[in-house]
Scaffold this motif. Sequence first.
Motif, mmCIF file in Angstrom:
data_model
loop_
_atom_site.group_PDB
_atom_site.id
_atom_site.type_symbol
_atom_site.label_atom_id
_atom_site.label_comp_id
_atom_site.label_asym_id
_atom_site.label_seq_id
_atom_site.Cartn_x
_atom_site.Cartn_y
_atom_site.Cartn_z
ATOM 1 N N SER A 113 44.864 71.629 20.071
ATOM 2 C CA SER A 113 44.835 71.944 19.771
ATOM 3 C C SER A 113 44.800 72.124 21.644
ATOM 4 C CB SER A 113 44.430 73.469 20.189
ATOM 5 O OG SER A 113 42.988 73.824 20.227
ATOM 6 N N LEU A 114 45.150 72.624 22.342
ATOM 7 C CA LEU A 114 45.306 72.559 24.454
ATOM 8 C C LEU A 114 43.966 72.982 24.228
ATOM 9 C CD1 LEU A 114 48.579 73.789 25.085
ATOM 10 C CD2 LEU A 114 47.973 71.485 24.866
ATOM 11 N N LYS A 115 43.487 74.105 23.459
ATOM 12 C CA LYS A 115 41.253 74.527 23.478
ATOM 13 C C LYS A 115 41.067 73.534 23.611
ATOM 14 C CE LYS A 115 42.550 78.881 23.943
ATOM 15 N NZ LYS A 115 42.368 80.876 22.586
ATOM 16 N N GLY A 116 41.329 71.894 22.968
ATOM 17 C CA GLY A 116 40.302 71.323 22.392
ATOM 18 C C GLY A 116 39.884 71.248 20.865
ATOM 19 N N VAL A 117 40.579 72.061 20.534
ATOM 20 C CA VAL A 117 40.392 72.056 18.558
ATOM 21 C C VAL A 117 40.751 71.210 17.710
ATOM 22 C CG1 VAL A 117 39.906 73.654 16.616
ATOM 23 C CG2 VAL A 117 39.069 74.650 19.099
ATOM 24 N N LEU A 118 40.274 70.306 17.449
ATOM 25 C CA LEU A 118 40.365 68.839 16.479
ATOM 26 C C LEU A 118 41.360 70.283 15.035
ATOM 27 C CD1 LEU A 118 40.430 66.363 15.459
ATOM 28 C CD2 LEU A 118 38.686 67.034 13.773
ATOM 29 N N TYR A 147 42.687 68.856 12.181
ATOM 30 C CA TYR A 147 42.739 67.558 11.817
ATOM 31 C C TYR A 147 43.466 67.743 9.944
ATOM 32 C CZ TYR A 147 42.125 63.053 8.912
ATOM 33 O OH TYR A 147 42.631 61.259 8.274
ATOM 34 N N GLY A 148 45.190 66.800 10.021
ATOM 35 C CA GLY A 148 45.564 67.218 8.835
ATOM 36 C C GLY A 148 46.810 67.630 8.842
ATOM 37 N N THR A 149 47.036 68.655 10.760
ATOM 38 C CA THR A 149 48.359 69.450 11.368
ATOM 39 C C THR A 149 48.363 69.038 12.096
ATOM 40 O OG1 THR A 149 47.134 71.477 10.369
ATOM 41 C CG2 THR A 149 48.819 71.750 11.627
ATOM 42 N N VAL A 150 50.006 68.705 12.744
ATOM 43 C CA VAL A 150 49.842 68.568 13.777
ATOM 44 C C VAL A 150 49.626 68.933 15.306
ATOM 45 C CG1 VAL A 150 52.112 67.279 15.533
ATOM 46 C CG2 VAL A 150 52.180 67.126 13.083
ATOM 47 N N GLY A 151 48.490 67.964 15.463
ATOM 48 C CA GLY A 151 48.459 69.352 16.951
ATOM 49 C C GLY A 151 49.334 69.568 18.011
ATOM 50 N N GLU A 152 49.106 70.212 18.947
ATOM 51 C CA GLU A 152 49.792 70.919 19.757
ATOM 52 C C GLU A 152 49.931 69.229 21.251
ATOM 53 O OE1 GLU A 152 49.794 75.438 21.409
ATOM 54 O OE2 GLU A 152 47.388 74.433 20.763
ATOM 55 N N ARG A 183 57.813 51.067 17.796
ATOM 56 C CA ARG A 183 57.907 51.000 19.089
ATOM 57 C C ARG A 183 56.788 51.029 19.583
ATOM 58 N NH1 ARG A 183 58.579 55.814 17.719
ATOM 59 N NH2 ARG A 183 58.439 57.762 19.180
ATOM 60 N N PRO A 184 56.561 50.399 20.650
ATOM 61 C CA PRO A 184 55.101 50.487 21.580
ATOM 62 C C PRO A 184 54.879 52.239 21.524
ATOM 63 C CG PRO A 184 56.427 49.694 22.824
ATOM 64 C CD PRO A 184 57.521 49.415 21.602
ATOM 65 N N PRO A 185 53.424 53.043 21.985
ATOM 66 C CA PRO A 185 53.612 54.202 22.986
ATOM 67 C C PRO A 185 53.773 54.287 24.585
ATOM 68 C CG PRO A 185 51.417 53.019 22.982
ATOM 69 C CD PRO A 185 52.000 52.623 21.650
ATOM 70 N N PRO A 186 54.251 54.789 25.030
ATOM 71 C CA PRO A 186 54.912 55.157 26.518
ATOM 72 C C PRO A 186 53.458 54.705 27.153
ATOM 73 C CG PRO A 186 54.802 57.010 25.749
ATOM 74 C CD PRO A 186 54.541 56.247 24.118
ATOM 75 N N ARG A 187 54.318 54.124 28.251
ATOM 76 C CA ARG A 187 52.692 54.005 29.471
ATOM 77 C C ARG A 187 52.007 55.366 29.477
ATOM 78 N NH1 ARG A 187 55.715 49.176 32.352
ATOM 79 N NH2 ARG A 187 54.569 47.513 31.405
ATOM 80 N N ASN A 188 50.564 55.529 30.465
ATOM 81 C CA ASN A 188 50.735 56.543 31.222
ATOM 82 C C ASN A 188 50.375 57.880 30.069
ATOM 83 O OD1 ASN A 188 49.229 57.870 33.040
ATOM 84 N ND2 ASN A 188 51.212 58.977 34.173
ATOM 85 N N LEU A 189 49.826 57.551 28.542
ATOM 86 C CA LEU A 189 49.761 58.784 27.646
ATOM 87 C C LEU A 189 49.052 59.820 28.560
ATOM 88 C CD1 LEU A 189 49.056 57.169 24.485
ATOM 89 C CD2 LEU A 189 50.791 58.346 25.149
ATOM 90 N N THR A 190 49.448 60.866 27.966
ATOM 91 C CA THR A 190 48.888 62.619 29.039
ATOM 92 C C THR A 190 47.469 62.651 27.912
ATOM 93 O OG1 THR A 190 51.156 63.443 28.568
ATOM 94 C CG2 THR A 190 49.460 64.518 28.236
ATOM 95 N N LEU A 191 46.523 62.887 28.937
ATOM 96 C CA LEU A 191 44.974 62.556 28.392
ATOM 97 C C LEU A 191 44.923 63.827 27.913
ATOM 98 C CD1 LEU A 191 43.293 61.818 31.566
ATOM 99 C CD2 LEU A 191 43.751 60.315 29.298
ATOM 100 N N PRO A 192 44.002 64.363 26.756
ATOM 101 C CA PRO A 192 43.334 64.357 25.792
ATOM 102 C C PRO A 192 43.434 66.112 26.255
ATOM 103 C CG PRO A 192 42.458 63.215 25.778
ATOM 104 C CD PRO A 192 42.865 62.586 26.358
ATOM 105 N N PRO A 193 43.417 67.437 26.321
ATOM 106 C CA PRO A 193 42.796 68.539 26.923
ATOM 107 C C PRO A 193 41.388 68.382 27.059
ATOM 108 C CG PRO A 193 43.459 69.747 24.524
ATOM 109 C CD PRO A 193 43.595 67.822 25.022
ATOM 110 N N VAL A 213 37.644 59.934 21.519
ATOM 111 C CA VAL A 213 38.881 60.450 22.255
ATOM 112 C C VAL A 213 39.550 60.484 23.276
ATOM 113 C CG1 VAL A 213 41.743 61.696 21.705
ATOM 114 C CG2 VAL A 213 38.711 61.800 20.304
ATOM 115 N N VAL A 214 39.015 60.680 24.166
ATOM 116 C CA VAL A 214 39.241 60.925 25.816
ATOM 117 C C VAL A 214 39.468 58.435 26.646
ATOM 118 C CG1 VAL A 214 39.014 61.282 28.395
ATOM 119 C CG2 VAL A 214 38.688 63.294 26.561
ATOM 120 N N THR A 215 37.820 58.202 26.017
ATOM 121 C CA THR A 215 38.180 57.256 26.087
ATOM 122 C C THR A 215 39.257 55.783 25.192
ATOM 123 O OG1 THR A 215 36.051 57.408 26.471
ATOM 124 C CG2 THR A 215 36.556 55.108 25.833
ATOM 125 N N LEU A 216 39.345 56.465 24.317
ATOM 126 C CA LEU A 216 40.386 55.493 23.700
ATOM 127 C C LEU A 216 41.890 56.146 24.592
ATOM 128 C CD1 LEU A 216 42.180 54.369 22.051
ATOM 129 C CD2 LEU A 216 41.556 56.958 20.138
#
Length: 379
Positions: A318-323, A325-330, A341-351, A358-361
């Motif tokens: 979620s946008l509050k940083g809550v996992l 899992y099993g449900t598509v997050g915000e 296709r490859p993911p776009p460049r400059n993916l939005t960083l996690p909230p 996850v942030v490092t990934l």
Amino acid sequence: MNAPARKGAAGGGRGAVPALLLVAAGVLAFLISYSVLATVLRGGGGGAGGGGGIVAGGRDPVVRMPGWMRKAGGARGRRRPFHVALTATDAAYSRWQCRVMYYWYKRMQARPEGADMGGFTRVLHSGKPDGLMDEIPTFVVDPLPAGKDRGYVVLNRPWAFVQWLEKAKIEEEYILMAEPDHIFVKPLPNLAYDNDPAAFPFFYITPAEHEKIIRKYYPKERGPITNVDPIGNSPVIIKKTLLEKIAPTWMNVSLQMKDDQETDKAFGWVLEMYAYAVASALHGVQHILRKDFMIQPPFDKKLGNTFIIHFTYGCDYSLKGVLTYGTVGEWRFDKRSYQDRPPPRNLTLPPPGVPESVVTLVKMVNEATANLPRWDEGL
């Protein structure tokens, strides 16, 4: 009756001799026990260099490193390069992951601590060259005959290794079996030691819980079920000579498991992992289990001392940083979102609040894509 007592109290009487003998015997017993304990802790008896008592430099033998450990440490002090073998297909989904993986391999290999990271080969089991031949060192092998994998593409992995090991010239003594969704977060040393390969223990590979099925391929007369390690083939660092023996068995066991309805249903997408563990046990090979080999976000939250991030799971928050899992997050990063296709460049960083792993990934994916040419073309 008082005479013996008085004689014993006399300073020069014979009663003093037994007392001195007892003291001497006690001291001798202590020294013998001390010497035996020191020998045990040294990992063996005397002999050249074995040493007894206080060693050169005044170091107490009781706290010396055992001999076998000193020997192993010496071996680890020498450069023991391993060859990175990455099995892959020519699908877009595999290609973009391979590009990110190879980018970070080169970055970590270039560091001083990356001395053990030797050559690199993408073992391409699609049967024909693709658009990455000039970017990533690649060895093309044949896939299984049509229909043999029954839609389970990783069944081609052991067959790919059999072909590569038979046909390729591999200079390194050790091999790291890796996968496209691995990212090196720091230089990886050779974690294996001689004929003891190193592997990551997976919590979902549980041979004891599936003993009835495992015994179809690893009968009781071969040994206890604990001989089958809770591992897959990747990540594993193993001597090339050992893998040359295990790989054909791994391939055959994989095919047998896939052909057995009960086994196929029980093991599902990790069937080939169980097959590698069983094949290793059949050859009497057990692995050094290294939990620090890699982490798997989002469940492993900290980097710790790990060497690899394995991004096999989707990361949904979620946008509050809550996992979620099993449900598509915000906010989400899931490799399966980029099948064609490859993911776009400059993916939005996690909230804020999302774990370090996850942030490092995401940051590492972004750095790779920013530096890889023609990324958006989906080579």
